[in-house]
Motif scaffolding. Sequence first.
Motif, mmCIF file in Angstrom:
data_model
loop_
_atom_site.group_PDB
_atom_site.id
_atom_site.type_symbol
_atom_site.label_atom_id
_atom_site.label_comp_id
_atom_site.label_asym_id
_atom_site.label_seq_id
_atom_site.Cartn_x
_atom_site.Cartn_y
_atom_site.Cartn_z
ATOM 1 N N GLY A 287 21.191 34.473 53.832
ATOM 2 C CA GLY A 287 21.241 34.345 52.385
ATOM 3 C C GLY A 287 22.580 34.783 51.823
ATOM 4 O O GLY A 287 23.143 34.148 50.922
ATOM 5 N N SER A 288 23.095 35.898 52.352
ATOM 6 C CA SER A 288 24.402 36.384 51.908
ATOM 7 C C SER A 288 25.494 35.383 52.256
ATOM 8 O O SER A 288 26.414 35.149 51.460
ATOM 9 C CB SER A 288 24.691 37.740 52.554
ATOM 10 N N LEU A 289 25.406 34.775 53.441
ATOM 11 C CA LEU A 289 26.412 33.801 53.851
ATOM 12 C C LEU A 289 26.377 32.575 52.941
ATOM 13 O O LEU A 289 27.413 32.084 52.486
ATOM 14 C CB LEU A 289 26.186 33.394 55.307
ATOM 15 N N ALA A 290 25.177 32.065 52.656
ATOM 16 C CA ALA A 290 25.053 30.899 51.773
ATOM 17 C C ALA A 290 25.613 31.215 50.394
ATOM 18 O O ALA A 290 26.338 30.404 49.783
ATOM 19 C CB ALA A 290 23.595 30.465 51.676
ATOM 20 N N ALA A 291 25.297 32.398 49.877
ATOM 21 C CA ALA A 291 25.798 32.785 48.558
ATOM 22 C C ALA A 291 27.318 32.914 48.555
ATOM 23 O O ALA A 291 27.980 32.584 47.559
ATOM 24 C CB ALA A 291 25.154 34.094 48.124
ATOM 25 N N SER A 292 27.904 33.380 49.674
ATOM 26 C CA SER A 292 29.357 33.546 49.719
ATOM 27 C C SER A 292 30.079 32.211 49.630
ATOM 28 O O SER A 292 31.165 32.118 49.050
ATOM 29 C CB SER A 292 29.767 34.284 50.995
ATOM 30 N N PHE A 293 29.506 31.150 50.196
ATOM 31 C CA PHE A 293 30.130 29.834 50.076
ATOM 32 C C PHE A 293 30.097 29.343 48.626
ATOM 33 O O PHE A 293 30.953 28.556 48.212
ATOM 34 C CB PHE A 293 29.422 28.826 50.983
ATOM 35 N N GLY A 294 29.123 29.812 47.863
ATOM 36 C CA GLY A 294 29.019 29.390 46.474
ATOM 37 C C GLY A 294 30.179 29.828 45.612
ATOM 38 O O GLY A 294 30.398 29.273 44.534
ATOM 39 N N ARG A 295 30.960 30.802 46.066
ATOM 40 C CA ARG A 295 32.078 31.287 45.258
ATOM 41 C C ARG A 295 33.154 30.224 45.048
ATOM 42 O O ARG A 295 33.980 30.319 44.135
ATOM 43 C CB ARG A 295 32.704 32.526 45.897
ATOM 44 N N PHE A 296 33.176 29.180 45.913
ATOM 45 C CA PHE A 296 34.173 28.124 45.742
ATOM 46 C C PHE A 296 33.815 27.186 44.591
ATOM 47 O O PHE A 296 34.665 26.445 44.115
ATOM 48 C CB PHE A 296 34.325 27.342 47.051
ATOM 49 N N ASP A 297 32.546 27.192 44.176
ATOM 50 C CA ASP A 297 32.116 26.483 42.972
ATOM 51 C C ASP A 297 32.457 24.984 43.012
ATOM 52 O O ASP A 297 32.952 24.414 42.032
ATOM 53 C CB ASP A 297 32.746 27.140 41.734
ATOM 54 N N VAL A 298 32.196 24.350 44.163
ATOM 55 C CA VAL A 298 32.415 22.906 44.314
ATOM 56 C C VAL A 298 31.258 22.329 45.128
ATOM 57 O O VAL A 298 30.543 23.061 45.833
ATOM 58 C CB VAL A 298 33.754 22.600 45.027
ATOM 59 N N PRO A 299 31.035 21.012 45.071
ATOM 60 C CA PRO A 299 30.039 20.396 45.951
ATOM 61 C C PRO A 299 30.389 20.642 47.411
ATOM 62 O O PRO A 299 31.556 20.718 47.785
ATOM 63 C CB PRO A 299 30.125 18.898 45.601
ATOM 64 N N MET A 300 29.363 20.779 48.241
ATOM 65 C CA MET A 300 29.591 21.066 49.663
ATOM 66 C C MET A 300 28.474 20.472 50.500
ATOM 67 O O MET A 300 27.402 20.119 49.995
ATOM 68 C CB MET A 300 29.704 22.577 49.901
ATOM 69 N N GLU A 301 28.737 20.411 51.797
ATOM 70 C CA GLU A 301 27.770 19.881 52.765
ATOM 71 C C GLU A 301 27.613 20.905 53.878
ATOM 72 O O GLU A 301 28.613 21.421 54.403
ATOM 73 C CB GLU A 301 28.294 18.564 53.332
#
Length: 325
Positions: A287-301
């Motif tokens: 969960g922490s890892l998924a949330a950390s990717f959210g900091r880039f604030d762009v669509p992702m795969e």
Amino acid sequence: MPTTIRLLNLLSLLQARRDWPGSLLAERLRISDRTVRRDIERLREMGYAIETTMGPDGGYSLAAGTELPPLLFDDDQVVAVAIALHTATIVGADIDEPAARALTTIRQVLPSPLRHRLDALQIIAIAQRPGGSAPTAVPLESLVEIARAIRDHVILRIDYASRGQSATDGGIPPRRVEPHHLINAQGHWYLLAWDLDRDDWRLFRVERIKPRTPAGPRFEHREVPGGGVAEFVSARFKGSGSNDWSCRGSVILDLPIGEVLPFIGDGTAHEAEPDRTIVESGSWSWGSLAASFGRFDVPMEVVGPPELRAAFATLAERYAKAATR
């Protein structure tokens, strides 16, 4: 008063505040105004840029010069400079070797008691990750006392406050530890020690430590597991037995690699397409890892693994519920 001592006292006063009326300097040093003027000229000849202000309230102030003259430090200032030089490796500039030479220069001219105090400061510095918490101030005397116990290999008896408590609060049961290393990491000071009551290695936040006196008996040095102090501490920060995150995964960000690299932390990135970047990173939980990717604030795969994909789904559901409350 001998001239040399008088000049040193005058210089110390000039360093202590911005402006000094000449009459006040004369009063503090118990000399005449004429002697003050003569001593000011001597200091100027030695390379100190001392400015004079005219008028009834005229006086002297120490200004920046064209070269570095001799400097005066009190004991606490020397220790503070030594700590800064010890931790110079974490500022990101290539100053390790100049810092080591500066520390050697300072040590050579110190009186024996202060030199022993300085020698006790053996600090391991670990660079702070981007986005880390604000640095925490600790009492200088606590650092020196802990460093002295590390140098002398003596058991420390400490009061250790829980999170939110103060080390000076009453009712805290004392702990006995074998202190091994002082560490500056992630903006905080830590003591790495063998906890005799728990029979294991522990990291203690120094601002929550209150050393008790007297110290205990001497102990035999223990080898820190995990390949070295920095490796062991980094592993503890990551919540794993080795210096690696327990959860690692990858995503593809809809961002060019140049906009990703400044914020990658300890992850890795390589170009997938001209405007898309594959990022691999780690954290202590999915969960922490998924949330950390959210900091880039762009669509992702999500590339993988499946646990990371499931964590994104859990976060999406959680955030959707939060948005409707």
